[in-house]
Design a protein around this motif. Sequence first.
Motif, mmCIF file in Angstrom:
data_model
loop_
_atom_site.group_PDB
_atom_site.id
_atom_site.type_symbol
_atom_site.label_atom_id
_atom_site.label_comp_id
_atom_site.label_asym_id
_atom_site.label_seq_id
_atom_site.Cartn_x
_atom_site.Cartn_y
_atom_site.Cartn_z
ATOM 1 N N LYS A 19 0.839 -1.381 0.082
ATOM 2 C CA LYS A 19 0.144 -0.017 -0.068
ATOM 3 C C LYS A 19 0.779 1.215 -0.032
ATOM 4 O O LYS A 19 1.890 1.289 0.706
ATOM 5 N N SER A 20 0.665 2.180 -1.015
ATOM 6 C CA SER A 20 1.425 3.230 -1.207
ATOM 7 C C SER A 20 0.523 4.563 -1.263
ATOM 8 O O SER A 20 -0.574 4.528 -1.147
ATOM 9 N N ASP A 21 1.409 5.854 -1.060
ATOM 10 C CA ASP A 21 0.701 7.127 -1.389
ATOM 11 C C ASP A 21 0.163 7.176 -2.559
ATOM 12 O O ASP A 21 -0.896 7.696 -2.932
ATOM 13 N N LEU A 22 0.971 7.120 -3.896
ATOM 14 C CA LEU A 22 0.602 7.145 -4.893
ATOM 15 C C LEU A 22 1.309 6.251 -5.944
ATOM 16 O O LEU A 22 2.256 5.697 -5.417
ATOM 17 N N ILE A 23 0.732 6.254 -7.212
ATOM 18 C CA ILE A 23 1.423 5.342 -8.525
ATOM 19 C C ILE A 23 1.909 6.437 -9.026
ATOM 20 O O ILE A 23 1.102 7.508 -9.337
ATOM 21 N N ILE A 24 3.257 6.484 -9.638
ATOM 22 C CA ILE A 24 3.705 7.507 -10.644
ATOM 23 C C ILE A 24 3.805 6.717 -12.047
ATOM 24 O O ILE A 24 4.481 5.471 -12.018
ATOM 25 N N LEU A 25 3.103 7.308 -12.981
ATOM 26 C CA LEU A 25 3.206 6.539 -14.287
ATOM 27 C C LEU A 25 4.087 7.704 -15.302
ATOM 28 O O LEU A 25 3.324 8.386 -15.922
ATOM 29 N N PRO A 26 5.385 7.198 -15.671
ATOM 30 C CA PRO A 26 6.130 7.952 -16.331
ATOM 31 C C PRO A 26 5.563 8.010 -18.058
ATOM 32 O O PRO A 26 5.311 6.829 -18.241
ATOM 33 N N GLY A 27 5.548 8.882 -18.690
ATOM 34 C CA GLY A 27 5.024 8.757 -19.868
ATOM 35 C C GLY A 27 5.683 8.116 -21.119
ATOM 36 O O GLY A 27 7.055 7.839 -20.999
ATOM 37 N N SER A 28 5.274 7.257 -21.913
ATOM 38 C CA SER A 28 5.615 6.454 -23.013
ATOM 39 C C SER A 28 4.536 6.096 -23.923
ATOM 40 O O SER A 28 3.328 6.276 -23.457
ATOM 41 N N LEU A 29 4.919 5.336 -25.195
ATOM 42 C CA LEU A 29 3.783 4.921 -25.818
ATOM 43 C C LEU A 29 3.232 3.321 -25.538
ATOM 44 O O LEU A 29 2.474 2.899 -26.012
ATOM 45 N N SER A 30 3.967 2.738 -24.626
ATOM 46 C CA SER A 30 3.640 1.592 -24.037
ATOM 47 C C SER A 30 2.072 1.670 -23.324
ATOM 48 O O SER A 30 2.154 2.114 -22.055
ATOM 49 N N PHE A 31 1.102 0.630 -23.869
ATOM 50 C CA PHE A 31 -0.104 0.418 -23.074
ATOM 51 C C PHE A 31 0.371 -0.442 -21.921
ATOM 52 O O PHE A 31 -0.519 -0.270 -20.781
ATOM 53 N N GLN A 32 1.230 -1.130 -21.904
ATOM 54 C CA GLN A 32 1.425 -2.034 -20.791
ATOM 55 C C GLN A 32 1.674 -1.577 -19.508
ATOM 56 O O GLN A 32 0.980 -1.912 -18.547
ATOM 57 N N ALA A 51 0.036 10.830 -13.567
ATOM 58 C CA ALA A 51 0.393 10.291 -15.108
ATOM 59 C C ALA A 51 1.289 11.662 -15.405
ATOM 60 O O ALA A 51 0.743 12.634 -15.448
ATOM 61 N N SER A 52 2.668 11.173 -15.736
ATOM 62 C CA SER A 52 3.613 12.549 -16.348
ATOM 63 C C SER A 52 3.991 12.392 -17.625
ATOM 64 O O SER A 52 4.639 11.115 -18.197
ATOM 65 N N GLY A 53 4.005 13.283 -18.704
ATOM 66 C CA GLY A 53 4.696 13.581 -19.860
ATOM 67 C C GLY A 53 3.979 14.321 -20.966
ATOM 68 O O GLY A 53 2.632 14.372 -20.886
ATOM 69 N N ALA A 54 4.642 14.950 -21.474
ATOM 70 C CA ALA A 54 4.422 15.540 -22.820
ATOM 71 C C ALA A 54 4.541 14.889 -24.059
ATOM 72 O O ALA A 54 3.838 14.149 -24.607
ATOM 73 N N TYR A 55 5.852 14.961 -24.288
ATOM 74 C CA TYR A 55 6.310 14.105 -25.715
ATOM 75 C C TYR A 55 7.847 13.959 -25.577
ATOM 76 O O TYR A 55 8.551 14.894 -24.684
#
Length: 201
Positions: A19-32, A51-55
């Motif tokens: 159990k954590s405070d949050l999930i961080i999801l760095p940006g990419s093209l990967s749907f996985q 969810a973090s990312g521009a391009y």
Amino acid sequence: MRSIKDINDYIFMEDKMEKSDLIILPGSLSFQTIELAAELYKRDLAALILASGAYSKDVGRFEWEKIKKEEYKRNFKTEFEYMNYALIQNGVPEDAIIKEGRAQYTYQNALYSREILEDMGIAFDKIILCVKDYHARRSFMYFDMVFPDSDILVAPAVIEIASRERWTESELGIRVITNELRKIGEQFYDIFIEEFLKYKR
């Protein structure tokens, strides 16, 4: 080969989820990675996903046409827009998703994520970092430098072509993994040492 085992043990990281405070999801093209983040959210391991990312800075735009899963393919302008859409499609409520839409590479994912969390007053004592399996070590090193007092749990999403079990089977897989090794060395010098010294002052 022992050398292959040593590379695998270094590049591929995976922690037991808690159990954590949050999930961080760095940006990419990967749907996985997106689908894994949604799964962890639905397992009640965290109440928020950042969810973090521009391009990519190398391309200068989000290459939405390269999204592999047709059901997620839309003319998105940023990685965040793509991840936000796919997370919602996988059952994550929009009010559980925190937006970071500026980052153009992983180091910025870490920097801007911390900035937003501090501005919002959201705790980050324990973070689940949801990344591509072959990108786990390098991602962890960035986040470990920017979040030195946080407990960072690595949740890797398997990317078949460069997975622990398959990367030695193709030229592309070998190129992906050896490129990760190269980048870790170069970027440790350019960025990691800078961050390390900054936080040690």
